[in-house]
Design a protein around this motif. Structure first.
Motif, mmCIF file in Angstrom:
data_model
loop_
_atom_site.group_PDB
_atom_site.id
_atom_site.type_symbol
_atom_site.label_atom_id
_atom_site.label_comp_id
_atom_site.label_asym_id
_atom_site.label_seq_id
_atom_site.Cartn_x
_atom_site.Cartn_y
_atom_site.Cartn_z
ATOM 1 N N LEU A 84 0.893 -0.970 0.068
ATOM 2 C CA LEU A 84 -0.010 0.053 0.077
ATOM 3 C C LEU A 84 0.771 1.327 -0.149
ATOM 4 N N LYS A 85 0.430 2.161 -0.724
ATOM 5 C CA LYS A 85 1.062 3.642 -0.601
ATOM 6 C C LYS A 85 0.615 4.252 0.663
ATOM 7 N N ALA A 86 1.510 5.448 0.795
ATOM 8 C CA ALA A 86 1.283 6.359 2.026
ATOM 9 C C ALA A 86 -0.326 6.681 2.130
ATOM 10 N N GLU A 87 -0.701 7.155 1.166
ATOM 11 C CA GLU A 87 -2.307 7.824 1.507
ATOM 12 C C GLU A 87 -3.167 6.398 1.679
ATOM 13 N N GLU A 88 -2.808 5.237 1.075
ATOM 14 C CA GLU A 88 -3.731 4.215 1.287
ATOM 15 C C GLU A 88 -3.628 3.564 2.686
ATOM 16 N N LEU A 89 -2.534 3.599 3.187
ATOM 17 C CA LEU A 89 -2.093 3.388 4.750
ATOM 18 C C LEU A 89 -3.041 4.551 5.706
ATOM 19 N N GLU A 90 -2.985 5.750 5.241
ATOM 20 C CA GLU A 90 -3.676 6.420 5.859
ATOM 21 C C GLU A 90 -5.178 6.188 5.857
ATOM 22 N N LEU A 91 -5.516 6.069 4.893
ATOM 23 C CA LEU A 91 -7.191 5.482 4.722
ATOM 24 C C LEU A 91 -7.375 4.102 5.439
ATOM 25 N N PHE A 92 -6.461 3.352 5.456
ATOM 26 C CA PHE A 92 -6.484 1.999 6.266
ATOM 27 C C PHE A 92 -6.686 2.474 7.759
ATOM 28 N N ASN A 93 -5.717 3.271 8.251
ATOM 29 C CA ASN A 93 -5.650 3.483 9.658
ATOM 30 C C ASN A 93 -6.885 4.233 9.944
ATOM 31 N N GLY A 94 -7.349 5.168 9.199
ATOM 32 C CA GLY A 94 -8.568 5.742 9.496
ATOM 33 C C GLY A 94 -9.789 5.088 9.717
ATOM 34 N N ASN A 95 -9.828 3.997 8.899
ATOM 35 C CA ASN A 95 -11.014 3.279 8.975
ATOM 36 C C ASN A 95 -10.833 2.077 9.990
ATOM 37 N N ASN A 96 -9.587 1.879 10.577
ATOM 38 C CA ASN A 96 -9.255 0.726 11.695
ATOM 39 C C ASN A 96 -9.747 0.975 12.852
ATOM 40 N N MET A 97 -11.131 0.978 13.113
ATOM 41 C CA MET A 97 -11.891 0.933 14.513
ATOM 42 C C MET A 97 -11.210 -0.193 15.493
ATOM 43 N N GLY A 98 -11.686 -0.024 16.512
ATOM 44 C CA GLY A 98 -11.726 -0.841 17.573
ATOM 45 C C GLY A 98 -10.544 -0.792 18.384
ATOM 46 N N LEU A 99 -9.737 -2.188 18.817
ATOM 47 C CA LEU A 99 -9.109 -2.111 19.776
ATOM 48 C C LEU A 99 -7.589 -1.443 19.404
ATOM 49 N N GLY A 100 -7.413 -1.803 17.890
ATOM 50 C CA GLY A 100 -6.024 -0.754 17.263
ATOM 51 C C GLY A 100 -6.152 0.423 17.544
ATOM 52 N N ALA A 101 -7.442 1.110 17.263
ATOM 53 C CA ALA A 101 -7.650 2.458 17.430
ATOM 54 C C ALA A 101 -7.310 2.863 18.905
ATOM 55 N N LEU A 102 -8.137 2.228 19.749
ATOM 56 C CA LEU A 102 -8.207 2.474 21.217
ATOM 57 C C LEU A 102 -6.838 2.454 21.830
ATOM 58 N N LEU A 103 -5.871 1.623 21.398
ATOM 59 C CA LEU A 103 -4.624 1.331 21.981
ATOM 60 C C LEU A 103 -3.528 2.628 20.991
ATOM 61 N N GLY A 104 -3.949 2.894 19.615
ATOM 62 C CA GLY A 104 -3.143 3.715 19.216
ATOM 63 C C GLY A 104 -2.192 3.145 18.159
ATOM 64 N N ILE A 105 -2.469 1.971 17.658
ATOM 65 C CA ILE A 105 -1.641 1.250 16.737
ATOM 66 C C ILE A 105 -2.100 1.866 15.304
ATOM 67 N N ARG A 106 -0.904 2.128 14.717
ATOM 68 C CA ARG A 106 -0.687 2.629 13.336
ATOM 69 C C ARG A 106 -0.003 1.773 12.348
ATOM 70 N N LEU A 107 -0.794 0.961 11.231
ATOM 71 C CA LEU A 107 -0.015 0.210 10.345
ATOM 72 C C LEU A 107 0.668 1.132 9.532
ATOM 73 N N THR A 108 1.851 0.792 9.268
ATOM 74 C CA THR A 108 3.020 1.503 8.388
ATOM 75 C C THR A 108 3.470 0.955 7.194
ATOM 76 N N HIS A 109 3.136 -0.342 7.126
ATOM 77 C CA HIS A 109 3.551 -0.997 5.736
ATOM 78 C C HIS A 109 2.534 -2.306 5.681
ATOM 79 N N ILE A 110 1.792 -2.294 4.639
ATOM 80 C CA ILE A 110 0.930 -3.503 4.503
ATOM 81 C C ILE A 110 1.318 -4.102 2.888
ATOM 82 N N ALA A 111 1.820 -5.295 2.878
ATOM 83 C CA ALA A 111 2.067 -6.216 1.592
ATOM 84 C C ALA A 111 1.869 -7.442 1.926
ATOM 85 N N ALA A 112 2.009 -8.250 0.796
ATOM 86 C CA ALA A 112 1.575 -9.727 0.877
ATOM 87 C C ALA A 112 2.466 -10.739 1.867
#
Lengths: 148, 148, 148, 148
Positions: C19-47
């Motif tokens: 994923l590109k930077a803006e896609e990661l941002e979109l992913f994190n923006g939609n990543n609700m739940g425990l990840g968001a509560l704790l503050g986990i940010r995905l920084t690289h998503i690949a196969a």
């Protein structure tokens, strides 16, 4: 000189440099117990890496013809407990062995490599990867405690 | 009738009721491989509980005179994989064996009891407790996958 | 488009290329739940690799002032379950999370990297290493099952 | 009196007898950090058993609507680390948390019970069972080390 004394001298040496071929032979010749019963041979003993190998035979199988999972656990335990003692230069005992079985094996050589994840004062964590023809067949995380 | 066929008939029976003494004897007589090499004897085989025992000898030791951790893993694997097959009435393979070593043992009988934590459609989780004279010496959580 | 649909599109994309930077941002923006509560940010998503980071704050602590072990488990679970779904391109659920705690952390960034040990048809095994300033602070083995 | 001092007094009391309702309330009121962030409430604190509960909300979820596995790890870690400190009457740190996820949960109360498998001088092993309406949903084995 009894078996244990011979091994302890070799363990002290391995803390300084990798054992030589004839020292490994001596080590294996004195390595009684489960390792000998199963046919595990140490092939490299050094301060941060220990390797072993074993040829799988029907004596290692489950009734349905593949190696019993306990075999991989035993290879890992035997390999990484030596590694932990060499690294600590003190007695070490396994407290947890968690082994994942990845690919069934019926025959042929399994090669194991133990490398450290953590070398602490009171506890070590070792990663053991077991391969056949380069392919991962099992993987163990072994925790030991050091009796300093 | 070959070894595996004999065991499969007994496994089908154990799905209905606990095996009788003579059936256990037949099961153990046909139980080739690592279980036989180590001296594991199944002592109870039923739909939700399998038990085994083994007498610890120097052949099971680490070089420093106590049972190798791989022995406990092997007892648990051998006991709970039978339990999983009996419970599923289908082939099952171990995928993870996590064994905690609680008290060192040098000799005498170890008794193992495998009971289910989870009996799912595709995966089982078994708890195996190993005792000597009633005292817990090791404990395994074994995950199996069912090849239905 | 709801949160889950947005994430599923990004997961399909990540199966093809990182994923590109803006896609990661979109992913994190939609990543609700425990990840968001704790503050986990995905920084690289690949196969075959997913990375994340989190800044440790007092909200993540045990009462005695270091990060609660459950935090590392949660980082690993959140990171490797995404990795497993991307690799399988199918729903995946964690079945076992085994986390070793290596070095206590009170503050600062933790970086996690999930890489595959085994990518099977029905089960995956992921290794997650968590580091602070390059030093290993925790390590998880996560097993998932694929609901294909 | 600061939070930690208040908790330490209650931990000393719990070594002698189970805490009373108002003591539990005081304990929970001072229990900052991840436990508070997630909403874990201790409901029983005694020398050989600690219990807790938590109400699952969307804040605890994975993106696909069930509780994140890290939640169960965190409940177990928070519950059994208190149990270990009460049993040891000394600082204890978790070194391994191995959690099996048995049944997905989306809402409602999870109740956790931590009981000892092994209370050693330098290491403890705790079993934590998490249930919803009496049904097992997750199970943790937590190893701690005692900093005596």
């Amino acid at each position: 000189m009894d078996h244990l004394t011979a091994m302890q001298k070799l363990i002290a040496t391995a803390g300084q440099r990798p054992l030589k071929a004839e020292e490994l032979e001596l080590f294996n010749g004195n390595n009684m117990g489960l390792g000998a019963l199963l046919g595990i041979r140490l092939t490299h003993i050094a301060a941060r890496e220990v390797r072993s190998e074993l040829e799988v035979t029907p004596e290692h199988h489950q009734p349905w013809g593949v190696a019993n999972g306990g075999l991989y656990c035993s290879i890992a335990e035997s390999t990484a407990s030596i590694a932990s003692i060499v690294a600590a230069q003190a007695p070490a005992v396994g407290v947890n062995n968690s082994t994942d079985f990845i690919k069934p094996v019926s025959a042929g050589i399994i090669e194991a490599v133990a490398t450290p994840i953590q070398i602490g004062q009171t506890t070590h964590l070792w990663n053991v990867e077991m391969r056949q023809d380069g392919e991962l067949v099992a993987r163990t995380t072994l925790r030991t405690m050091i009796r300093g």
